[in-house]
Scaffold this motif. Structure first.
Motif, PDB file in Angstrom:
ATOM      1  N   GLU A 167      -2.260  -9.343   6.049  1.00  0.00           N
ATOM      2  CA  GLU A 167      -1.141  -8.656   6.690  1.00  0.00           C
ATOM      3  C   GLU A 167       0.201  -8.982   6.046  1.00  0.00           C
ATOM      4  O   GLU A 167       1.199  -8.315   6.334  1.00  0.00           O
ATOM      5  CB  GLU A 167      -1.090  -8.998   8.176  1.00  0.00           C
ATOM      6  CG  GLU A 167      -2.163  -8.317   9.011  1.00  0.00           C
ATOM      7  CD  GLU A 167      -2.005  -6.808   9.027  1.00  0.00           C
ATOM      8  OE1 GLU A 167      -0.865  -6.327   8.949  1.00  0.00           O
ATOM      9  OE2 GLU A 167      -3.031  -6.103   9.095  1.00  0.00           O
ATOM     10  N   ARG A 168       0.254  -9.987   5.187  1.00  0.00           N
ATOM     11  CA  ARG A 168       1.514 -10.287   4.491  1.00  0.00           C
ATOM     12  C   ARG A 168       1.815  -9.259   3.401  1.00  0.00           C
ATOM     13  O   ARG A 168       2.961  -9.138   2.965  1.00  0.00           O
ATOM     14  CB  ARG A 168       1.443 -11.691   3.883  1.00  0.00           C
ATOM     15  CG  ARG A 168       1.517 -12.802   4.918  1.00  0.00           C
ATOM     16  CD  ARG A 168       1.255 -14.159   4.308  1.00  0.00           C
ATOM     17  NE  ARG A 168       2.150 -14.466   3.213  1.00  0.00           N
ATOM     18  CZ  ARG A 168       2.050 -15.559   2.456  1.00  0.00           C
ATOM     19  NH1 ARG A 168       1.080 -16.431   2.693  1.00  0.00           N
ATOM     20  NH2 ARG A 168       2.903 -15.774   1.475  1.00  0.00           N
ATOM     21  N   THR A 169       0.799  -8.533   2.956  1.00  0.00           N
ATOM     22  CA  THR A 169       1.027  -7.499   1.951  1.00  0.00           C
ATOM     23  C   THR A 169       1.360  -6.189   2.648  1.00  0.00           C
ATOM     24  O   THR A 169       1.467  -6.115   3.861  1.00  0.00           O
ATOM     25  CB  THR A 169      -0.213  -7.335   1.065  1.00  0.00           C
ATOM     26  OG1 THR A 169      -1.335  -6.974   1.883  1.00  0.00           O
ATOM     27  CG2 THR A 169      -0.548  -8.637   0.358  1.00  0.00           C
ATOM     28  N   GLY A 170       1.518  -5.132   1.869  1.00  0.00           N
ATOM     29  CA  GLY A 170       1.878  -3.831   2.429  1.00  0.00           C
ATOM     30  C   GLY A 170       3.317  -3.473   2.107  1.00  0.00           C
ATOM     31  O   GLY A 170       3.993  -4.122   1.289  1.00  0.00           O
ATOM     32  N   ASN A 171       3.829  -2.452   2.755  1.00  0.00           N
ATOM     33  CA  ASN A 171       5.197  -2.009   2.538  1.00  0.00           C
ATOM     34  C   ASN A 171       6.193  -2.955   3.186  1.00  0.00           C
ATOM     35  O   ASN A 171       5.909  -3.570   4.225  1.00  0.00           O
ATOM     36  CB  ASN A 171       5.406  -0.602   3.116  1.00  0.00           C
ATOM     37  CG  ASN A 171       4.851   0.474   2.205  1.00  0.00           C
ATOM     38  OD1 ASN A 171       4.766   0.288   0.998  1.00  0.00           O
ATOM     39  ND2 ASN A 171       4.476   1.602   2.777  1.00  0.00           N
ATOM     40  N   GLY A 172       7.368  -3.031   2.580  1.00  0.00           N
ATOM     41  CA  GLY A 172       8.453  -3.765   3.185  1.00  0.00           C
ATOM     42  C   GLY A 172       9.248  -2.855   4.108  1.00  0.00           C
ATOM     43  O   GLY A 172       8.749  -1.856   4.611  1.00  0.00           O
ATOM     44  N   ARG A 173      10.500  -3.189   4.305  1.00  0.00           N
ATOM     45  CA  ARG A 173      11.356  -2.369   5.149  1.00  0.00           C
ATOM     46  C   ARG A 173      11.703  -1.064   4.437  1.00  0.00           C
ATOM     47  O   ARG A 173      11.632  -0.988   3.209  1.00  0.00           O
ATOM     48  CB  ARG A 173      12.618  -3.140   5.518  1.00  0.00           C
ATOM     49  CG  ARG A 173      12.336  -4.330   6.440  1.00  0.00           C
ATOM     50  CD  ARG A 173      13.576  -5.173   6.698  1.00  0.00           C
ATOM     51  NE  ARG A 173      13.304  -6.198   7.693  1.00  0.00           N
ATOM     52  CZ  ARG A 173      12.717  -7.362   7.438  1.00  0.00           C
ATOM     53  NH1 ARG A 173      12.325  -7.634   6.204  1.00  0.00           N
ATOM     54  NH2 ARG A 173      12.516  -8.242   8.390  1.00  0.00           N
ATOM     55  N   PRO A 174      12.057  -0.019   5.182  1.00  0.00           N
ATOM     56  CA  PRO A 174      12.388   1.274   4.550  1.00  0.00           C
ATOM     57  C   PRO A 174      13.434   1.118   3.462  1.00  0.00           C
ATOM     58  O   PRO A 174      14.448   0.436   3.639  1.00  0.00           O
ATOM     59  CB  PRO A 174      12.910   2.112   5.718  1.00  0.00           C
ATOM     60  CG  PRO A 174      12.227   1.532   6.920  1.00  0.00           C
ATOM     61  CD  PRO A 174      12.126   0.056   6.650  1.00  0.00           C
ATOM     62  N   GLY A 175      13.177   1.742   2.321  1.00  0.00           N
ATOM     63  CA  GLY A 175      14.074   1.634   1.186  1.00  0.00           C
ATOM     64  C   GLY A 175      13.793   0.455   0.283  1.00  0.00           C
ATOM     65  O   GLY A 175      14.426   0.315  -0.774  1.00  0.00           O
ATOM     66  N   GLY A 176      12.852  -0.405   0.673  1.00  0.00           N
ATOM     67  CA  GLY A 176      12.533  -1.581  -0.133  1.00  0.00           C
ATOM     68  C   GLY A 176      11.309  -1.365  -0.996  1.00  0.00           C
ATOM     69  O   GLY A 176      10.876  -0.248  -1.258  1.00  0.00           O
ATOM     70  N   GLY A 177      10.705  -2.461  -1.424  1.00  0.00           N
ATOM     71  CA  GLY A 177       9.543  -2.399  -2.293  1.00  0.00           C
ATOM     72  C   GLY A 177       8.248  -2.328  -1.503  1.00  0.00           C
ATOM     73  O   GLY A 177       8.240  -2.156  -0.277  1.00  0.00           O
ATOM     74  N   SER A 178       7.136  -2.463  -2.218  1.00  0.00           N
ATOM     75  CA  SER A 178       5.827  -2.370  -1.596  1.00  0.00           C
ATOM     76  C   SER A 178       4.840  -3.258  -2.338  1.00  0.00           C
ATOM     77  O   SER A 178       5.027  -3.571  -3.517  1.00  0.00           O
ATOM     78  CB  SER A 178       5.325  -0.926  -1.597  1.00  0.00           C
ATOM     79  OG  SER A 178       5.111  -0.474  -2.925  1.00  0.00           O
ATOM     80  N   ILE A 179       3.791  -3.668  -1.632  1.00  0.00           N
ATOM     81  CA  ILE A 179       2.670  -4.403  -2.226  1.00  0.00           C
ATOM     82  C   ILE A 179       1.406  -3.613  -1.938  1.00  0.00           C
ATOM     83  O   ILE A 179       0.984  -3.490  -0.784  1.00  0.00           O
ATOM     84  CB  ILE A 179       2.533  -5.821  -1.658  1.00  0.00           C
ATOM     85  CG1 ILE A 179       3.802  -6.637  -1.886  1.00  0.00           C
ATOM     86  CG2 ILE A 179       1.338  -6.532  -2.292  1.00  0.00           C
ATOM     87  CD1 ILE A 179       3.764  -8.020  -1.266  1.00  0.00           C
ATOM     88  N   THR A 180       0.812  -3.052  -2.974  1.00  0.00           N
ATOM     89  CA  THR A 180      -0.483  -2.382  -2.862  1.00  0.00           C
ATOM     90  C   THR A 180      -1.536  -3.380  -3.313  1.00  0.00           C
ATOM     91  O   THR A 180      -1.490  -3.851  -4.447  1.00  0.00           O
ATOM     92  CB  THR A 180      -0.521  -1.126  -3.739  1.00  0.00           C
ATOM     93  OG1 THR A 180       0.589  -0.284  -3.407  1.00  0.00           O
ATOM     94  CG2 THR A 180      -1.813  -0.365  -3.531  1.00  0.00           C
ATOM     95  N   ALA A 181      -2.459  -3.727  -2.415  1.00  0.00           N
ATOM     96  CA  ALA A 181      -3.355  -4.850  -2.668  1.00  0.00           C
ATOM     97  C   ALA A 181      -4.810  -4.403  -2.765  1.00  0.00           C
ATOM     98  O   ALA A 181      -5.269  -3.577  -1.978  1.00  0.00           O
ATOM     99  CB  ALA A 181      -3.205  -5.894  -1.569  1.00  0.00           C
ATOM    100  N   PHE A 182      -5.510  -4.966  -3.744  1.00  0.00           N
ATOM    101  CA  PHE A 182      -6.959  -4.817  -3.879  1.00  0.00           C
ATOM    102  C   PHE A 182      -7.578  -6.209  -3.764  1.00  0.00           C
ATOM    103  O   PHE A 182      -7.236  -7.104  -4.539  1.00  0.00           O
ATOM    104  CB  PHE A 182      -7.334  -4.207  -5.227  1.00  0.00           C
ATOM    105  CG  PHE A 182      -7.156  -2.721  -5.308  1.00  0.00           C
ATOM    106  CD1 PHE A 182      -8.228  -1.860  -5.113  1.00  0.00           C
ATOM    107  CD2 PHE A 182      -5.914  -2.176  -5.574  1.00  0.00           C
ATOM    108  CE1 PHE A 182      -8.060  -0.489  -5.191  1.00  0.00           C
ATOM    109  CE2 PHE A 182      -5.729  -0.806  -5.648  1.00  0.00           C
ATOM    110  CZ  PHE A 182      -6.810   0.043  -5.450  1.00  0.00           C
ATOM    111  N   TYR A 183      -8.478  -6.373  -2.803  1.00  0.00           N
ATOM    112  CA  TYR A 183      -9.179  -7.643  -2.614  1.00  0.00           C
ATOM    113  C   TYR A 183     -10.662  -7.422  -2.913  1.00  0.00           C
ATOM    114  O   TYR A 183     -11.292  -6.559  -2.308  1.00  0.00           O
ATOM    115  CB  TYR A 183      -9.038  -8.138  -1.171  1.00  0.00           C
ATOM    116  CG  TYR A 183      -7.618  -8.412  -0.742  1.00  0.00           C
ATOM    117  CD1 TYR A 183      -7.034  -9.657  -0.959  1.00  0.00           C
ATOM    118  CD2 TYR A 183      -6.867  -7.436  -0.103  1.00  0.00           C
ATOM    119  CE1 TYR A 183      -5.729  -9.911  -0.549  1.00  0.00           C
ATOM    120  CE2 TYR A 183      -5.566  -7.682   0.307  1.00  0.00           C
ATOM    121  CZ  TYR A 183      -5.007  -8.923   0.076  1.00  0.00           C
ATOM    122  OH  TYR A 183      -3.713  -9.171   0.473  1.00  0.00           O
ATOM    123  N   THR A 184     -11.201  -8.177  -3.841  1.00  0.00           N
ATOM    124  CA  THR A 184     -12.633  -8.068  -4.083  1.00  0.00           C
ATOM    125  C   THR A 184     -13.368  -8.899  -3.037  1.00  0.00           C
ATOM    126  O   THR A 184     -12.936  -9.986  -2.663  1.00  0.00           O
ATOM    127  CB  THR A 184     -13.015  -8.555  -5.488  1.00  0.00           C
ATOM    128  OG1 THR A 184     -12.768  -9.959  -5.592  1.00  0.00           O
ATOM    129  CG2 THR A 184     -12.228  -7.823  -6.548  1.00  0.00           C
TER     130      THR A 184
END
Length: 463
Positions: free
Chosen positions: A297-314
């Motif tokens: 849950e720490r990954t994902g989109n940040g606040r609107p207008g900010g960056g993002s984390i697109t995560a792949f977990y094997t």
């Protein structure tokens, strides 16, 4: 007399201020397996300390639990030269880790120390290992697609910026190769790779052969091989996420690749069992299933207008068992799953993505209606052929028995070719969508013809 005494006091005052403050320390009382017990040193869970051994050796450890006045420690490195009563010294700023743009192209371990022999790490800042939790209502929704450079994923399992997906597979079916292709072909600004619990040989091969100089130049690699302590493997996964969070807060589009989530869970299992937590599901203590969503849950989109984390977990499915406890828990907390098939891998089909068993839960939000409907049509036709595959292979299917199966047989060659991709072949998102539209045309349902109802008896009631 008074002036001389005042002068003497001023001279002594400087010497007193230079005296070091008393150092608080405890002592080691017990060691069983990987668990160390310490008394006389009040610390909180997560603090790190230094245990002084014989011959000027020292072991770094972290607090993982306590009972009454006893504190349980877990070593970060190999245990050597320790004896009963060894001194335990708390470390003040050990919980902070390095971050910054200078980390691009570097390989570090779970503690943030460089492994690549390129000299000391010139980090911009040092931050807490655990980042701030973002209110889910303050996160930007997943609305934009991300290009990962894999044709089958881009076209049929389109990924959204800020999505978290699982890559489910057994051993030896091409997980690491697929991750390496993503690092080279993605349009993300920065890639953060976490190699958790992998063999040391595979770490070097992934960096040099799979990732390559091009992929490493815009990536940060955190490696904790299988021979590292369970605590170091746990910290490596947390550090991987923390570095990705730092770049997301800078407004970057980050692609996080962690191999593997299963090794992270196994490291937590080792720690939990060592401190006495009872096993619950197939040897996994309850804390394992509590820590998985905390990490994801720490990954994902940040606040609107900010960056993002697109995560792949094997996720390693032992014996290709999709009902493994970790695999089942991961499917419940991720936004989609991509399954790699051993049968396809053995047939030389690469990447061995089983499109029937895979799904992207945010695909309807990041694609237009035409793209989504054509992807659904592709899966329907592909699935129809797989259902009749055994009959076709033994010659038991008669052409004309089923129009849908005939349609699938006609297009299966182009579909199989569409799903395969070379290791050095890039398939951008727009190109993959265009190829999808061409490989399986929409099948129009035949118009219903109006036929007269025969009335041999000539009775009007039968017309």
């Amino acid at each position: 007399m008074t002036s001389r005494l005042a002068e003497r006091l001023r001279q002594l005052q400087g010497a007193i201020s230079d005296e070091p403050a008393p150092e608080l320390s405890g002592r080691l009382t017990r060691m069983v397996g990987l668990t160390l017990e310490c008394v006389g040193c009040p610390m909180v869970v997560g603090d790190r300390c230094l245990i002084q051994g014989d011959s000027a050796t020292s072991v770094e450890a972290e607090v993982v639990g306590f009972e009454e006045d006893k504190v349980y420690l877990m070593p970060l490195t190999a245990i050597e030269g320790l004896k009963p009563g060894a001194r335990v010294i708390p470390l003040a700023s050990a919980s902070r880790v390095p971050v910054g743009p200078q980390m691009l192209g570097r390989v570090v371990n779970g503690a943030g120390d460089p492994l690549d022999g390129k000299g000391p790490l010139q980090a911009e800042a040092r931050v807490q290992l655990t980042g701030d939790i973002i209110n889910p209502l303050n996160r930007a929704p997943v609305r934009q697609s991300m290009d990962v450079g894999i044709r089958a994923i881009n076209a049929l399992l389109t990924v959204g910026q800020g999505q978290r997906l699982g890559l489910f597979a057994g051993s030896g079916v091409g997980k690491s190769m697929l991750l390496g292709m993503m690092t080279r072909f993605t349009d993300a600004d920065i890639t953060v790779v976490g190699l958790i619990g992998e063999r040391g040989r595979e770490v070097k091969e992934f960096i040099e052969d799979i990732l390559g100089d091009e992929g490493l130049a815009r990536s940060v690699v955190v490696a904790a091989p299988a021979d590292d302590s369970p605590l170091m493997r746990l910290r490596a996964a947390m550090l991987t996420t923390r570095i990705a969070e730092y770049y997301r807060d800078q407004g970057k589009r980050v692609l996080l690749l962690m191999d593997s989530l299963t090794r992270y869970a196994q490291a937590q299992r080792e720690i939990a069992l060592a401190v006495g937590e009872p096993p619950a599901t197939k040897g996994y203590p309850p804390s394992v299933f509590a820590k998985l969503p905390q990490l994801v849950e720490r990954t994902g989109n940040g606040r609107p207008g900010g960056g993002s984390i697109t995560a792949f977990y094997t996720v390693l499915t032992e014996g290709d068992d999709q009902q493994d406890p970790i695999a089942d828990a991961a499917r419940a907390i991720l936004d989609g799953h991509i399954v790699l098939s051993r049968r396809l891998a053995e047939e030389g089909h690469y990447p061995a993505i089983d499109v029937e068993a895979s799904i992207s839960r945010v695909m309807p939000q990041v694609t237009d209606s035409e793209h989504f409907s054509r992807a659904q049509r592709f899966k329907q036709v592909y699935s129809r052929y797989q259902q009749a595959r055994d009959l076709i292979s033994v010659g038991a299917y008669v052409k004309g028995s089923d129009p849908e199966t005939d349609f699938a047989i006609q297009h299966i060659g182009n579909m199989s070719q569409f799903l395969q991709q070379g290791l050095n072949e890039s398939a951008p998102l727009t190109e993959a969508i265009e190829q999808l539209m061409a490989v399986v045309p929409e099948r129009r349902s035949p118009e219903r013809r109006k036929t007269a109802v025969p009335n041999p008896a000539g009775n009007r009631d039968n017309v």
